[in-house]
Design an enzyme around this catalytic site. Structure first.
Site, PDB file in Angstrom:
ATOM      1  N   LYS A  76       0.845  -1.076   0.020  1.00  0.00           N
ATOM      2  CA  LYS A  76      -0.089  -0.016  -0.001  1.00  0.00           C
ATOM      3  C   LYS A  76       0.857   1.219   0.007  1.00  0.00           C
ATOM      4  O   LYS A  76       0.303   2.250  -0.419  1.00  0.00           O
ATOM      5  CB  LYS A  76      -1.007   0.117   1.151  1.00  0.00           C
ATOM      6  CG  LYS A  76      -2.117  -0.909   1.175  1.00  0.00           C
ATOM      7  CD  LYS A  76      -3.196  -0.602   2.040  1.00  0.00           C
ATOM      8  CE  LYS A  76      -4.373  -1.580   1.932  1.00  0.00           C
ATOM      9  NZ  LYS A  76      -5.633  -1.222   2.938  1.00  0.00           N
ATOM     10  N   LYS A 106     -11.236  -8.707 -11.276  1.00  0.00           N
ATOM     11  CA  LYS A 106     -12.179  -8.917 -10.254  1.00  0.00           C
ATOM     12  C   LYS A 106     -13.387  -7.997 -10.247  1.00  0.00           C
ATOM     13  O   LYS A 106     -13.310  -6.961 -10.704  1.00  0.00           O
ATOM     14  CB  LYS A 106     -11.332  -8.599  -8.935  1.00  0.00           C
ATOM     15  CG  LYS A 106     -11.332  -9.678  -8.394  1.00  0.00           C
ATOM     16  CD  LYS A 106     -10.230  -9.374  -6.949  1.00  0.00           C
ATOM     17  CE  LYS A 106     -10.802  -9.173  -5.534  1.00  0.00           C
ATOM     18  NZ  LYS A 106     -10.065  -8.965  -4.482  1.00  0.00           N
ATOM     19  N   LYS A 150     -16.094  -2.120  -7.566  1.00  0.00           N
ATOM     20  CA  LYS A 150     -17.075  -0.962  -7.570  1.00  0.00           C
ATOM     21  C   LYS A 150     -16.362   0.086  -8.492  1.00  0.00           C
ATOM     22  O   LYS A 150     -16.931   1.059  -8.718  1.00  0.00           O
ATOM     23  CB  LYS A 150     -17.270  -0.384  -6.312  1.00  0.00           C
ATOM     24  CG  LYS A 150     -15.843   0.183  -5.496  1.00  0.00           C
ATOM     25  CD  LYS A 150     -16.280   0.931  -4.247  1.00  0.00           C
ATOM     26  CE  LYS A 150     -14.822   1.390  -3.468  1.00  0.00           C
ATOM     27  NZ  LYS A 150     -15.215   2.577  -2.792  1.00  0.00           N
TER      28      LYS A 150
END
Ligand code: TRP
Length: 340
Positions: free
Chosen positions: A114, A200, A203
């Site tokens: 990250k 995948k 959203k």
């Protein structure tokens, strides 16, 4: 058994979210025996470890409570809450910061992923994220923590922190913390985009046709399934025949997961049939299994009063359960507090 797990609030929930953590939690709750307990929470404190929009976090937290409840988490049977309303999470994290080692956190792959190339610019919260996660579970003497494969390392860290704290500050016959076990669901189905079987369901995909949202009505679900990308071949009779056919594999996988059967069993029914036959069957199955969830979700999302009430009730129960362990941790460290 005491099961504790958290999920970061995200908006725009879809089938992938449902078949990921959420359905698994509902199953655990429903299979729970007398005397056991499930605590499920929104990791809203973890969400501030990355750049975020306060308005979005606020909305996503409430939306997620609505989704969890609509999907079957029962606030009367499980303890459903958000971290921000249980200050003991932040408090215990600070206490555990004295035990967690720089070297341990430096090895965390999620931090490396990250923070990427910009380690210097990463927040301190991103670095100590796993310590807050340790506090989340140790606070409640969790015995089992259902998580995805990617969170295994954080669970190991929680065990290391608990072990070292017990060693350093507690007597052997009265440990402060329980060492929790991770439960990794074996059949964590990967739900892929309806437009591209190799990415995948997400959203953030610009095409709404790529996903089944938890707000979609029956017609929309049918439409999306019928328009899903496929190939011209009929369905094979063996799963091996799905190799190299990501879209077909994804649709069969979704069918299998929703119907609680194996992909082999799906193919046993549909071998030799084309998508003209399979898609309506899949659409109907989705409408049937998601129908009550989506309608309840849409309704609950609007009911701020009910959502607040659910969270308030969960926080009350969580605070009561957390109290003794938090006190024991303060005491073990020699911190002076008035008699509790
Ligand atoms: N880090 C977890 C995730 O991203 C969420 C989480 C926060 C969690 N605290 C937790 C999971 C405690 C299990 C237990 O998925």
């Amino acid at each position: 058994m005491r099961i504790v797990s958290g999920i970061q609030p995200t908006g725009q929930l879809h089938l992938g979210n449902y078949l990921g953590a959420i359905r698994n939690w509902v199953r655990m709750q429903d299979e729970m025996e007398q005397g056991s307990e499930c605590l499920f929470f929104l990791a809203d404190l973890h969400a501030i470890s990355m750049p975020h929009s306060p308005a979005e976090l606020h909305a996503a937290t409430l939306e997620m409570v609505a989704a969890l409840t609509a999907c079957g988490i029962d606030p009367d049977r499980s303890i459903l809450f958000n971290q921000a309303q249980v200050p003991a999470h932040a408090e215990l994290q600070w206490l555990l910061n004295g035990t967690a080692r720089m070297g341990w956190l430096n090895r965390m792959t999620q931090f490396k992923d990250k923070s990427g190339k910009n380690r210097e610019g990463a927040s301190i919260a991103l670095f100590t994220y796993p310590v807050l996660q340790a506090a989340d579970v140790l606070l409640y003497q969790a015995t089992h923590v259902p998580v995805g494969e990617d969170q295994k390392q954080h669970l190991e860290l929680a065990r290391d922190v608990a072990q070292k704290f017990n060693n350093d500050f507690a007597s052997e016959d009265a440990p402060v913390f329980t060492l929790p076990d991770a439960i990794i669901p074996p059949d964590a189905a990967r739900i892929m985009s309806l437009r591209d079987g190799t990415s995948k369901m997400s959203k953030s995909d610009p095409s709404d046709m790529s996903r089944i949202n938890l707000t979609d009505d029956a017609d929309t679900i049918m439409q999306k399934v019928k328009k899903a990308k496929t190939d011209p071949e009929p369905l094979p009779s063996e799963v091996e025949g799905l190799a190299g056919r990501p879209e077909a594999n994804n649709l069969v996988g979704i069918y299998a997961t929703m119907a609680n059967i194996t992909p082999e069993a799906v193919l046993a029914d549909f071998a030799g049939k084309g998508f003209g036959a399979f898609k309506p069957a899949l659409g109907e199955l989705l409408v049937e299994t998601l129908g009550t969830i989506t309608s309840r979700f849409v309704e609950l999302k609007q009911d701020r009063e009910e959502l607040d009430a659910i969270l308030a009730k969960g926080a009350l129960k969580a605070r009561a359960l957390a109290g003794p362990t938090l006190n024991a941790a303060y005491d073990a460290l020699g911190l002076v507090r008035s008699h509790h």
